[in-house]
Design an enzyme around this catalytic site. Structure first.
Site, PDB file in Angstrom:
ATOM      1  N   LYS A 126       0.866  -1.183   0.000  1.00  0.00           N
ATOM      2  CA  LYS A 126       0.000   0.000   0.000  1.00  0.00           C
ATOM      3  C   LYS A 126       0.896   1.223   0.000  1.00  0.00           C
ATOM      4  O   LYS A 126       2.048   1.145   0.463  1.00  0.00           O
ATOM      5  CB  LYS A 126      -0.876   0.002   1.259  1.00  0.00           C
ATOM      6  CG  LYS A 126      -2.120   0.849   1.144  1.00  0.00           C
ATOM      7  CD  LYS A 126      -3.286   0.085   0.542  1.00  0.00           C
ATOM      8  CE  LYS A 126      -4.475   0.985   0.334  1.00  0.00           C
ATOM      9  NZ  LYS A 126      -5.675   0.216  -0.022  1.00  0.00           N
ATOM     10  N   ASP A 166      -6.975   4.214  -4.469  1.00  0.00           N
ATOM     11  CA  ASP A 166      -7.622   4.099  -3.160  1.00  0.00           C
ATOM     12  C   ASP A 166      -8.218   5.492  -2.929  1.00  0.00           C
ATOM     13  O   ASP A 166      -8.470   6.217  -3.907  1.00  0.00           O
ATOM     14  CB  ASP A 166      -6.591   3.719  -2.072  1.00  0.00           C
ATOM     15  CG  ASP A 166      -7.248   3.376  -0.728  1.00  0.00           C
ATOM     16  OD1 ASP A 166      -7.798   2.265  -0.594  1.00  0.00           O
ATOM     17  OD2 ASP A 166      -7.232   4.216   0.187  1.00  0.00           O
TER      18      ASP A 166
HETATM   19  N1  LIG Z   1     -11.091   1.922  -4.660  1.00  0.00           N
HETATM   20  C1  LIG Z   1     -10.965   0.637  -4.420  1.00  0.00           C
HETATM   21  O1  LIG Z   1     -10.884  -0.185  -5.341  1.00  0.00           O
HETATM   22  C2  LIG Z   1     -10.938   0.129  -3.025  1.00  0.00           C
HETATM   23  C3  LIG Z   1     -11.192   0.953  -1.948  1.00  0.00           C
HETATM   24  N2  LIG Z   1     -11.281   0.421  -0.708  1.00  0.00           N
HETATM   25  C4  LIG Z   1     -11.580   1.237   0.454  1.00  0.00           C
HETATM   26  O2  LIG Z   1     -12.856   1.844   0.286  1.00  0.00           O
HETATM   27  C5  LIG Z   1     -12.909   3.097   0.983  1.00  0.00           C
HETATM   28  C6  LIG Z   1     -13.345   4.179   0.021  1.00  0.00           C
HETATM   29  O3  LIG Z   1     -12.395   4.272  -1.038  1.00  0.00           O
HETATM   30  P1  LIG Z   1     -12.756   4.881  -2.459  1.00  0.00           P
HETATM   31  O4  LIG Z   1     -14.217   4.857  -2.659  1.00  0.00           O
HETATM   32  O5  LIG Z   1     -11.879   4.225  -3.431  1.00  0.00           O
HETATM   33  O6  LIG Z   1     -12.235   6.360  -2.289  1.00  0.00           O
HETATM   34  P2  LIG Z   1     -12.841   7.697  -2.893  1.00  0.00           P
HETATM   35  O7  LIG Z   1     -11.771   8.708  -2.748  1.00  0.00           O
HETATM   36  O8  LIG Z   1     -13.417   7.466  -4.232  1.00  0.00           O
HETATM   37  O9  LIG Z   1     -14.027   7.995  -1.891  1.00  0.00           O
HETATM   38  C7  LIG Z   1     -13.815   8.102  -0.517  1.00  0.00           C
HETATM   39  C8  LIG Z   1     -15.087   8.493   0.130  1.00  0.00           C
HETATM   40  O10 LIG Z   1     -14.932   8.509   1.538  1.00  0.00           O
HETATM   41  C9  LIG Z   1     -15.297   9.778   2.031  1.00  0.00           C
HETATM   42  N3  LIG Z   1     -14.459  10.074   3.184  1.00  0.00           N
HETATM   43  C10 LIG Z   1     -13.118  10.191   3.234  1.00  0.00           C
HETATM   44  N4  LIG Z   1     -12.737  10.493   4.483  1.00  0.00           N
HETATM   45  C11 LIG Z   1     -13.849  10.546   5.217  1.00  0.00           C
HETATM   46  C12 LIG Z   1     -14.114  10.810   6.566  1.00  0.00           C
HETATM   47  N5  LIG Z   1     -13.122  11.090   7.413  1.00  0.00           N
HETATM   48  N6  LIG Z   1     -15.405  10.774   6.981  1.00  0.00           N
HETATM   49  C13 LIG Z   1     -16.410  10.493   6.126  1.00  0.00           C
HETATM   50  N7  LIG Z   1     -16.211  10.241   4.821  1.00  0.00           N
HETATM   51  C14 LIG Z   1     -14.959  10.282   4.386  1.00  0.00           C
HETATM   52  C15 LIG Z   1     -15.050  10.723   0.890  1.00  0.00           C
HETATM   53  O11 LIG Z   1     -15.814  11.910   1.028  1.00  0.00           O
HETATM   54  C16 LIG Z   1     -15.527   9.873  -0.283  1.00  0.00           C
HETATM   55  O12 LIG Z   1     -16.912   9.883  -0.402  1.00  0.00           O
HETATM   56  C17 LIG Z   1     -11.526   3.268   1.596  1.00  0.00           C
HETATM   57  O13 LIG Z   1     -11.527   2.726   2.893  1.00  0.00           O
HETATM   58  C18 LIG Z   1     -10.640   2.403   0.706  1.00  0.00           C
HETATM   59  O14 LIG Z   1      -9.474   2.000   1.352  1.00  0.00           O
HETATM   60  C19 LIG Z   1     -11.177  -0.924  -0.482  1.00  0.00           C
HETATM   61  C20 LIG Z   1     -10.917  -1.788  -1.515  1.00  0.00           C
HETATM   62  C21 LIG Z   1     -10.667  -1.298  -2.859  1.00  0.00           C
HETATM   63  O1  LIG Z   2      -6.645  -2.838  -6.873  1.00  0.00           O
HETATM   64  C1  LIG Z   2      -5.718  -2.727  -6.116  1.00  0.00           C
HETATM   65  O2  LIG Z   2      -4.583  -3.124  -6.323  1.00  0.00           O
HETATM   66  C2  LIG Z   2      -5.871  -1.973  -4.817  1.00  0.00           C
HETATM   67  C3  LIG Z   2      -7.118  -2.178  -4.087  1.00  0.00           C
HETATM   68  C4  LIG Z   2      -6.939  -1.683  -2.698  1.00  0.00           C
HETATM   69  O3  LIG Z   2      -6.193  -0.765  -2.451  1.00  0.00           O
HETATM   70  C5  LIG Z   2      -7.622  -2.355  -1.618  1.00  0.00           C
HETATM   71  O4  LIG Z   2      -8.074  -3.482  -1.817  1.00  0.00           O
HETATM   72  O5  LIG Z   2      -7.712  -1.787  -0.521  1.00  0.00           O
END
Ligand SMILES: NC(=O)C1=CN([C@@H]2O[C@H](COP(=O)(O)OP(=O)(O)OC[C@H]3O[C@@H](n4cnc5c(N)ncnc54)[C@H](O)[C@@H]3O)[C@@H](O)[C@H]2O)C=CC1
Ligand SMILES: O=C(O)CCC(=O)C(=O)O
Length: 447
Positions: A126, A166
């Site tokens: 990460k 992420d």
């Molecule tokens: N993008 C991916 O493929 C993956 C993402 N994740 C996890 O999913 C979660 C969301 O990631 P994404 O949707 O990719 O990011 P993103 O940047 O697209 O969206 C993040 C969201 O979380 C909100 N957010 C951030 N900090 C916050 C806080 N302190 N309080 C309330 N809301 C908050 C933002 O406003 C936004 O709506 C994270 O925990 C990330 O690690 C997990 C697996 C894969």
């Molecule tokens: O697709 C990836 O390699 C990253 C996904 C990721 O950051 C997660 O699973 O939390």
């Protein structure tokens, strides 16, 4: 058993005492995996879990860039290369002002188990930066991404370490970073995933984490002969994962009641349907606006500034924003409001107290390392397509994603079944993830 777990945690705390998120993630794994190790001789005396809790490599570097007003900005970049026993390091990059070594180490540690669960050959890593993309122009984002890659490129490669997105890193940022990597290396390889369609990206990768979180919940509900149809869903976040968790929930006949961001949440009692979700996608992905703007467009909905959505009555909760966004009191409220299923789209969104409440109430609860693994699994499929130099159809990738989520569910059942027939998905995910990595580490000796 408690003594053994405490003795182990003392060793981890000695080195990482100032890293609360990392300790939280390790503690959860230790509580479920150490009892398993005790029962299995092959893992005795090998310090496997302690080795897994120490990054193979932790990189920290300066990122300097020039903002639109000509000022020189300095950020800190990181890559945590956690474990490569079963494949190249793989995991996302996070750009957010809260990023530090503790947060990235917890994410990298979880990623090792998650990637192992996907059935694909990927190690865990990460990275990211304390850079805040909020309010930055496209040109500033480009300059930052280029500057970040001028250091990171030395440490990654399609067979070494394959980053992705992420929080704060989506298609736009992956594009800028890929451009700089390609220029510096003079090679076109699948060094990043989440790429655009015309330059090596996989169909369904943008949707995969959110869809996968819902597929996992569907598998859990199936064990109770239940489904998404007609259910009320509460979702936090409004980014990549939240958007596609909402899209799939709607497709399966459920009603999505909430979305949120760091400013607050919107509650739409009429449901956030397909058209409204399109508005949110445009608002968040193109205009880069705030979720509060939803109520300007749809005045029947309500906006709750500074609050989280967990008090809204629902059947299923999908926390899809960030770590520790759902605490013990909120979990109690969800349970007493009749919530039957929680599937984590974010990484570690539930605090240990919240998990305790869910487990005490014996509702269906999936930890992110199992339920959100669809994103990285589809990244693995993107890597396979890049190696084969071809691209699979949307239907083909979606079918593989569904199969993988079902396999992960089966692994959780295999290792997490309780005597009364209920399933402890945390124990299941942790042990299943551990076994594959630990066996590879044993085979490879002390390296
Ligand atoms: N993008 C991916 O493929 C993956 C993402 N994740 C996890 O999913 C979660 C969301 O990631 P994404 O949707 O990719 O990011 P993103 O940047 O697209 O969206 C993040 C969201 O979380 C909100 N957010 C951030 N900090 C916050 C806080 N302190 N309080 C309330 N809301 C908050 C933002 O406003 C936004 O709506 C994270 O925990 C990330 O690690 C997990 C697996 C894969
Ligand atoms: O697709 C990836 O390699 C990253 C996904 C990721 O950051 C997660 O699973 O939390």
């Amino acid at each position: 058993m408690k003594d053994k777990i405490e003795a182990f945690m003392d060793l981890v705390r000695e080195r990482n005492g100032h890293e609360p998120e990392f300790l939280q993630a390790v503690q959860e794994v230790a509580e479920t995996v150490i009892p398993y190790i005790v029962q299995h001789d092959i893992y005795h005396g090998k310090n496997i879990l302690l080795r897994m809790a120490e990054p193979e490599r932790l990189l920290s570097f300066r990122v300097c860039w020039v903002d639109d007003s000509g000022e020189i900005q300095v950020n800190r970049g990181y890559r945590i290369q956690m474990n490569s026993a079963i494949g190249p390091y793989k995991g996302g990059l996070r750009f957010h002002p809260t990023v530090n070594a503790s947060i990235l180490k917890f994410l990298a540690f979880e990623q090792v188990f998650k990637n192992s669960l996907t059935t694909l050959p990927m190690g865990g890593g990460k990275g990211g930066s304390d850079f805040d993309p909020k309010g930055k122009s496209d040109n500033e984002i480009m300059r930052f991404c280029h500057a970040f890659m001028t250091e990171l490129y030395r440490h990654i490669g399609h067979n070494t370490d394959v980053p992705a997105g992420d929080i704060g890193v989506g298609a736009r940022e992956i594009g800028f970073m890929f451009g700089m990597y390609k220029k510096l290396n003079n090679t076109f390889t699948g060094v990043l995933t989440g790429k655009g369609q015309s330059w090596g990206g996989s169909l369904i990768r943008p949707e995969a984490t959110g869809y996968g979180t819902v597929y996992f919940a569907e598998n859990m509900l199936k064990t109770k002969n239940d489904s998404f149809n007609g259910k009320k869903i509460v979702i936090s976040g409004s980014g990549n994962v939240a958007q596609y968790a909402a899209e799939k929930s709607i497709e399966l006949g459920a009603t999505v009641l909430t979305l949120s961001d760091s400013g607050g949440y919107v509650y739409d009692s009429e449901g956030i349907g397909t058209e409204k979700l399109k508005f949110v996608m445009k608002l968040k992905n193109e205009k880069r606006g705030r979720i509060s703007e939803y109520v300007e467009k749809y005045p029947n909905a309500k906006y709750f500034a500074g609050e989280r959505p967990w008090a809204v009555k629902c059947d299923i909760a999908l926390p899809c924003a960030t770590q520790n966004e759902l605490n013990g009191e909120e979990a109690k409220q969800l349970v007493s409001n009749g919530c039957i299923c929680v599937s984590e789209g974010a990484n570690m969104p539930s605090t240990p107290e919240a998990i305790h409440e869910f487990q005490k109430a014996r509702i269906l609860f999936a930890p992110g390392k199992a339920s959100n693994a669809g994103g990285v699994a589809t990244s693995g499929l993107e890597m396979s397509q890049n190696s084969l130099r071809l691209s699979w159809t949307r239907e083909e990738v979606d079918a593989r994603l569904k199969d993988i989520m079902e396999d992960i569910h089966d692994s959780c059942v295999e290792y997490g079944k309780n005597d009364d027939g209920s399933i402890d998905y945390i124990r299941g995910a942790n042990i299943a993830g551990f076994v594959k990595v630990a066996d590879a580490m044993l085979a490879q000796g002390v390296v």
